[in-house]
Write an enzyme that holds these catalytic residues in place. Structure first.
Site, PDB file in Angstrom:
ATOM      1  N   SER A  56      10.829  30.490 -24.600  1.00 46.88           N
ATOM      2  CA  SER A  56      11.678  30.017 -23.238  1.00 46.88           C
ATOM      3  C   SER A  56      11.053  30.821 -22.073  1.00 46.88           C
ATOM      4  CB  SER A  56      13.274  30.130 -23.313  1.00 46.88           C
ATOM      5  OG  SER A  56      13.731  29.432 -24.058  1.00 46.88           O
TER       6      SER A  56
ATOM      7  N   SER B 245      14.120  27.551 -22.129  1.00 53.41           N
ATOM      8  CA  SER B 245      15.350  27.558 -21.443  1.00 53.41           C
ATOM      9  C   SER B 245      15.159  28.203 -19.934  1.00 53.41           C
ATOM     10  CB  SER B 245      16.454  28.261 -22.156  1.00 53.41           C
ATOM     11  OG  SER B 245      16.115  29.607 -22.264  1.00 53.41           O
TER      12      SER B 245
ATOM     13  N   LYS C  22      17.219  35.126 -14.339  1.00 49.20           N
ATOM     14  CA  LYS C  22      17.584  33.987 -15.212  1.00 49.20           C
ATOM     15  C   LYS C  22      19.267  34.536 -15.345  1.00 49.20           C
ATOM     16  CE  LYS C  22      16.855  31.970 -19.690  1.00 49.20           C
ATOM     17  NZ  LYS C  22      16.095  31.836 -21.041  1.00 49.20           N
TER      18      LYS C  22
HETATM   19  N1  GLN Z   1      13.484  25.781 -26.798  1.00 50.84           N
HETATM   20  C1  GLN Z   1      13.779  26.857 -27.734  1.00 50.84           C
HETATM   21  C2  GLN Z   1      15.297  26.594 -28.315  1.00 50.84           C
HETATM   22  O1  GLN Z   1      15.720  25.751 -27.921  1.00 50.84           O
HETATM   23  C3  GLN Z   1      13.537  28.234 -27.254  1.00 50.84           C
HETATM   24  C4  GLN Z   1      14.786  28.685 -26.452  1.00 50.84           C
HETATM   25  C5  GLN Z   1      14.436  30.191 -26.089  1.00 50.84           C
HETATM   26  O2  GLN Z   1      13.384  30.884 -26.300  1.00 50.84           O
HETATM   27  N2  GLN Z   1      15.530  30.670 -25.489  1.00 50.84           N
HETATM   28  O3  GLN Z   1      15.791  27.456 -29.085  1.00 50.84           O
END
Ligand code: GLN
Length: 469
Positions: free
Chosen positions: A178, A154, A79
């Site tokens: 994420s 993400s 990532k």
């Molecule tokens: N979807 C969650 C957010 O938007 C989690 C994001 C993450 O875990 N980086 O904050």
């Protein structure tokens, strides 16, 4: 022999037995990328030259009959929020569009030392803020199961790359889900370790008290193999914990007889899609058939978890992002995307004098209550099970203009981050031809127990469906 569909375990055996070389394995991955990447858009950068060199190094060791580590010669996708020395790292943001890190994250150093092969850096929501990769400043990754749908986020690029077999395994990060949610959306395995298990040094911070790096893999055993390499104390991250790293594969006994699984009614409530609920309940019945004990538990505070998360996370993110001021970091000609700006505003507001007590402080207090509630429940059960996401992978564009609706999709994953607990998502079936993830949450440092439950499920009810690309 098809090489791209191999697991880490199988690829490692193949390399050891000289069925194929690391260069051949890497080559077949890049051929697959050539074929499908234009459809999926999982990558922000491909590191073909480097991969070739790294693979040649492994082949040299093999030719000298040296012993082979598990990750040696195995292609990984990382990532693009994890810094890699000399290799562009953007965090999915135009602010860092030209950023070449002068150092590597501890986790990447560990993988380099283990001899893994870097295929490329994967797409993500800008600064990991989102659940669909639609907030990436560069491109939207598509779900290999249905390219009209999001892969989750993400870490959507990483999950899609594993699912589409454009790498053997990947790394993601999880601040509020994420790793687990995209793993669920793409029908692969993703584990968020206990907070402090894996070093965050060199992870571009979103919310420091919540962020953890973890593997996204094809199988549970592979997840254990990667955890073995990336876990452990790091003097450069004071929140990493100096606790012995067990061999996680040792926990994979396939026996879950008598293990108590707590099922919180709150995680199966009205916001959960009917088909997701049914698929997950079937999975729980199967675990019961395997000898696990299903126990109803209650986590009433988890109802507040989403609100707490969306105060704590933006507060920390807003202060973390202050470094992109065009002096220390940042491309002064560019700006943040709208989701990042929204969170900076939310966070700054929640931290501002006059509102701090009402918002940030209150959220921090409720966070402790959530932690306590989990601790209480873990006195009576060994782990907790729920769906990973309340919804199936949604259509691209469907939620992007409605942040609140987007945030709601995180409701089942954020509690584990707030409490610092480990959580895994494994594919447990299909609904409407789309994958459904089962989430297992363990007590602190109990990665072994959730891995074994997940492994036992996988061994008995193999999820063998694959996306039709
Ligand atoms: N979807 C969650 C957010 O938007 C989690 C994001 C993450 O875990 N980086 O904050």
């Amino acid at each position: 022999m098809e090489l791209t569909n191999l697991t880490i375990k199988k690829a490692n055996e193949g390399l050891k037995n000289k069925q194929f070389s690391a260069v051949e394995l890497t080559k077949s991955i890049f051929e697959r990328i050539e074929k499908f990447e234009s459809k999926i858009d999982a990558f922000l950068l491909l590191t073909k030259e480097l991969a070739k060199k790294q693979a040649e190094k492994t082949d040299l060791l093999i030719s000298e009959n040296q012993s082979l580590n598990t990750l040696m010669g195995i292609p990984v996708a990382i990532k693009d929020v994890i810094v890699t020395k000399g290799i562009k790292t953007t965090a999915g943001s135009k602010i860092l569009a030209d950023f070449i890190p002068p150092y590597s994250a501890t986790i990447y150093e560990s993988l380099e030392n283990a001899g893994t092969v870097l295929i490329g850096k994967t797409n993500l929501d800008e600064f990991a803020m989102g659940g669909s990769t639609e907030n990436s400043a560069f491109k939207v990754t598509k779900n290999p199961w249905d390219v009209r749908r999001v892969p989750g986020g993400s870490s959507g690029g990483s999950a899609a790359a594993v699912s589409a077999e454009m790498c053997i395994y990947a790394l993601g990060t999880d601040t509020g889900g994420s790793i687990r949610q995209p793993a669920s959306f793409c029908g692969v395995v993703g584990i968020k370790p206990t907070y402090g298990r894996v070093s965050r040094y060199g992870l571009i911070a979103m919310a420091s008290s919540l962020d953890q790096i973890g593997p996204i893999t094809k199988t549970v055993e592979d997840a254990a193999l990667v955890l073995n390499v990336i876990s452990g104390w790091d003097k450069r991250d004071s929140t990493s914990v100096d606790l012995e790293v067990p061999d996680y594969t040792k926990f994979l006994t396939g026996n879950v007889r008598g293990v108590k699984i707590g099922v919180p009614g709150e995680f199966f409530g009205s916001g959960v899609d009917k088909s997701v609920k049914e698929t997950t309940e079937t999975a729980l019945k199967r675990l019961e058939q395997l000898g696990a004990k299903i126990v109803e538990v209650s986590l009433p505070r988890s109802k507040e978890a989403l609100a707490v998360y969306y105060l704590i996370m933006p507060s920390e993110a807003s202060s973390n992002l202050a470094r992109y001021d065009g002096v220390r970091f940042g491309n002064e000609r560019e700006t943040f995307g709208s989701e990042v700006k929204r969170r900076i505003m939310l966070g700054t507001y929640a931290l501002s004098s006059g509102y701090y007590d009402a918002y940030y402080l209150k959220a921090a207090k409720v966070r402790s209550l959530i932690q306590k509630e989990f601790a209480e429940v873990f006195k009576t059960v060994d782990l907790i099970a729920s769906p990973t996401s309340p919804v199936l992978p949604f259509k691209i564009g469907e939620r992007v203009d409605n942040p609140l609706q987007m945030y709601l999709a995180d409701v089942l994953t954020v509690p584990a981050n707030l409490a610092g607990l480990p959580g895994i998502s494994i594919p447990c079936g299909l609904a409407q031809e789309l994958p459904v993830g089962l989430q297992l949450i363990g007590d602190h440092w109990q990665e072994g127990s959730i891995l074994n439950m997940a492994y036992t499920y996988e061994q008995n009810f193999l999820f063998s469906e694959k996306p039709k690309l």
